[in-house]
Design a protein around this motif. Structure first.
Motif, PDB file in Angstrom:
ATOM      1  N   ARG A  28       0.615  -1.081  -0.165  1.00 37.00           N
ATOM      2  CA  ARG A  28      -0.101   0.342  -0.248  1.00 37.00           C
ATOM      3  C   ARG A  28       0.118   1.228  -0.383  1.00 37.00           C
ATOM      4  O   ARG A  28       0.769   2.275  -0.352  1.00 37.00           O
ATOM      5  N   ARG A  29       2.694   1.154   0.840  1.00 44.10           N
ATOM      6  CA  ARG A  29       2.976   2.126   0.422  1.00 44.10           C
ATOM      7  C   ARG A  29       3.414   2.739  -0.949  1.00 44.10           C
ATOM      8  O   ARG A  29       3.405   3.614  -0.938  1.00 44.10           O
ATOM      9  N   LEU A  30       3.791   1.754  -1.032  1.00 44.82           N
ATOM     10  CA  LEU A  30       4.462   1.571  -2.644  1.00 44.82           C
ATOM     11  C   LEU A  30       3.502   1.947  -3.619  1.00 44.82           C
ATOM     12  O   LEU A  30       3.622   3.238  -4.499  1.00 44.82           O
ATOM     13  N   PHE A  31       2.032   1.419  -3.627  1.00 46.20           N
ATOM     14  CA  PHE A  31       1.266   2.107  -4.754  1.00 46.20           C
ATOM     15  C   PHE A  31       0.017   2.213  -4.440  1.00 46.20           C
ATOM     16  O   PHE A  31      -0.597   2.107  -5.257  1.00 46.20           O
ATOM     17  N   GLY A  32      -0.175   2.238  -3.509  1.00 44.67           N
ATOM     18  CA  GLY A  32      -1.609   2.777  -2.771  1.00 44.67           C
ATOM     19  C   GLY A  32      -2.332   1.931  -2.414  1.00 44.67           C
ATOM     20  O   GLY A  32      -2.364   1.205  -2.262  1.00 44.67           O
ATOM     21  N   GLN A  33      -3.383   2.780  -1.498  1.00 45.73           N
ATOM     22  CA  GLN A  33      -4.754   2.251  -0.481  1.00 45.73           C
ATOM     23  C   GLN A  33      -5.576   0.954  -1.111  1.00 45.73           C
ATOM     24  O   GLN A  33      -5.437   0.559  -0.806  1.00 45.73           O
ATOM     25  N   ASN A  34      -5.091   1.023  -2.377  1.00 46.77           N
ATOM     26  CA  ASN A  34      -6.393  -0.497  -2.922  1.00 46.77           C
ATOM     27  C   ASN A  34      -5.455  -1.224  -2.521  1.00 46.77           C
ATOM     28  O   ASN A  34      -6.559  -2.211  -3.818  1.00 46.77           O
ATOM     29  N   ILE A  35      -4.289  -1.329  -3.426  1.00 44.49           N
ATOM     30  CA  ILE A  35      -3.246  -2.088  -3.979  1.00 44.49           C
ATOM     31  C   ILE A  35      -3.666  -3.395  -3.179  1.00 44.49           C
ATOM     32  O   ILE A  35      -3.604  -3.746  -1.876  1.00 44.49           O
ATOM     33  N   ARG A  36      -4.579  -4.831  -3.708  1.00 46.16           N
ATOM     34  CA  ARG A  36      -4.895  -6.095  -2.673  1.00 46.16           C
ATOM     35  C   ARG A  36      -3.197  -7.108  -2.794  1.00 46.16           C
ATOM     36  O   ARG A  36      -2.396  -6.886  -3.589  1.00 46.16           O
ATOM     37  N   THR A  37      -3.763  -7.802  -2.052  1.00 45.46           N
ATOM     38  CA  THR A  37      -2.434  -8.811  -2.304  1.00 45.46           C
ATOM     39  C   THR A  37      -2.557 -10.126  -1.664  1.00 45.46           C
ATOM     40  O   THR A  37      -4.001 -10.160  -1.251  1.00 45.46           O
ATOM     41  N   ARG A  38      -2.177 -11.116  -2.142  1.00 47.69           N
ATOM     42  CA  ARG A  38      -2.901 -12.439  -1.401  1.00 47.69           C
ATOM     43  C   ARG A  38      -1.162 -13.607  -1.178  1.00 47.69           C
ATOM     44  O   ARG A  38      -0.353 -12.894  -1.728  1.00 47.69           O
ATOM     45  N   PHE A  39      -1.020 -13.915  -0.094  1.00 48.57           N
ATOM     46  CA  PHE A  39      -0.315 -15.109  -0.386  1.00 48.57           C
ATOM     47  C   PHE A  39      -0.515 -16.507  -0.850  1.00 48.57           C
ATOM     48  O   PHE A  39      -2.046 -17.125  -0.255  1.00 48.57           O
ATOM     49  N   ARG A  40       0.517 -17.267  -1.210  1.00 44.83           N
ATOM     50  CA  ARG A  40      -0.045 -18.686  -1.849  1.00 44.83           C
ATOM     51  C   ARG A  40       1.746 -19.163  -0.629  1.00 44.83           C
ATOM     52  O   ARG A  40       2.153 -18.896  -0.760  1.00 44.83           O
ATOM     53  N   ALA A  41       1.356 -20.634  -0.440  1.00 43.13           N
ATOM     54  CA  ALA A  41       1.518 -21.226   0.141  1.00 43.13           C
ATOM     55  C   ALA A  41       3.230 -22.033  -0.732  1.00 43.13           C
ATOM     56  O   ALA A  41       2.781 -22.367  -1.451  1.00 43.13           O
TER      57      ALA A  41
END
Ligand code: DAH
Length: 341
Positions: free
Chosen positions: A236-249
């Motif tokens: 969010r700090r780098l690309f803005g508040q609305n960016i979503r992230t996900r984690f994969r095992a």
């Protein structure tokens, strides 16, 4: 004799009028005022003249000489003035013309990217720690829970050197051990940026050298939630508040559990495009909870301490952001590429 002198004067003044340049002027000086000019010869012959003739001739000769010298110097001034005027007109300097713009230096795109990433982590309380680019086998792998012959070593195509045990680091993870050994048992929040080297077949996506940035936090009660929160906040700090992230095992020998994390595609905002191969997600890096053996190797008691780590490629972030299709541009020193940033 007197009429000779008058003739000399007349002839000389007439000749002088048509002189237009320095060379002919000098020729004139030699011809009419030089040592062997007719006028000077009159002076030479004065002694041979009859005594009563001498004063009148001498006076006239002097008058002629002075007249010629005066006319000569006037002409010389006129010519010099004319030359000056000509050069002022032909070589005119227009001081109102705008100056030539000097090319300004600028930051390399890899540096721009690195600084933005460092800033985001610095705002979250992480400090920059530098660790060596040349490492021992033990730091590169052994202390990261990959003893000799561990199959996971194959994930890194390492440059070995002619010195046994010494290799170029293929990732920034060995820095985790350095920083832990320096600070144990203090808590750690550090980022470790720097160049890594791999024996790769170079192509548009792979280079033999590239920058990575390692993230490491060690302390009491650090959880997977802290890892997810930190990575998501970084996005969010780098690309803005609305960016979503996900984690994969995933699997890495030095973290347990391990994951890979993706950011929503920066180019299509998750809708799907060629850059994200229509998935809407971009693979950014690996992460996980620091493996107890690694904590121990760093000097921390895994029963009391825990930590998380993450790694990412800094050029890769820039490539994703600016749709740079070939990683080789970064180190090929082509100004047409570099000047776009
Ligand atoms: N060092 C890994 C690599 O170069 C990336 C990585 C994965 C770093 C997981 C980490 C981690 O700190 O926890 O592929």
């Amino acid at each position: 004799m007197l009429s000779d002198l008058d003739q000399i004067r007349q002839k000389a003044l007439h000749a002088l009028e048509s002189i237009q340049d320095e060379t002919s002027l000098e020729a004139f000086r030699i011809a009419y005022l030089g040592r062997s000019s007719p006028l000077m010869q009159v002076f030479d012959q004065l002694g041979k003249l009859a005594r009563e003739e001498r004063p009148a001739i001498g006076r006239r000769a002097n008058e002629v000489k002075q007249a010629l010298e005066a006319a000569f110097s006037t002409r010389s001034d006129t010519l010099r003035q004319a030359a000056l005027l000509r050069s002022l007109q032909t070589e005119r300097l227009d001081v109102t013309l705008p100056g030539r713009v000097l090319p300004l230096g600028r930051l390399h795109p890899a540096t721009i990217s690195l600084r933005a990433i460092v800033r985001a982590f610095a705002d979250m309380g992480f400090q920059v720690y530098r660790s060596p680019e040349v490492e021992t086998d033990e730091y590169n792998f052994g202390l990261l829970n990959m003893p000799p012959d561990h199959p996971a070593r194959d994930m890194w195509d390492t440059f070995y050197t002619s010195m046994p045990e010494v290799s170029l680091r293929p990732h920034t993870s060995p820095g985790q051990i350095h920083v832990m050994r320096q600070y144990a048992p203090e808590p750690i929040r550090a980022i470790l940026p720097g160049m890594c080297y791999r024996y790769e077949q170079i192509n548009a996506r792979k280079e033999t050298q590239f920058n990575q940035l390692e993230v490491l936090a060690v302390g009491k009660n650090i959880t997977l939630g802290d890892l997810k929160g930190t990575v998501s906040d970084f996005a969010r700090r780098l690309f803005g508040q609305n960016i979503r992230t996900r984690f994969r095992a995933s699997y890495f020998p030095f973290t347990e559990p391990s994951a890979e994390y993706d950011f929503e595609c920066l180019l299509c905002n998750g809708k799907g495009c060629t850059v994200c191969a229509w998935t809407g997600w971009l693979e950014i890096g690996g992460c996980g909870m620091v493996h107890p053996i690694v904590l121990q190797n760093g000097g921390y008691d895994p029963a009391k301490f825990s930590g998380f780590a993450a790694g990412l490629g800094t050029e890769r972030i820039m490539m994703l952001k600016h749709r740079i299709e070939d990683i080789r541009y970064f180190w090929s020193n082509d100004l047409r590429f570099l000047e776009q940033f």
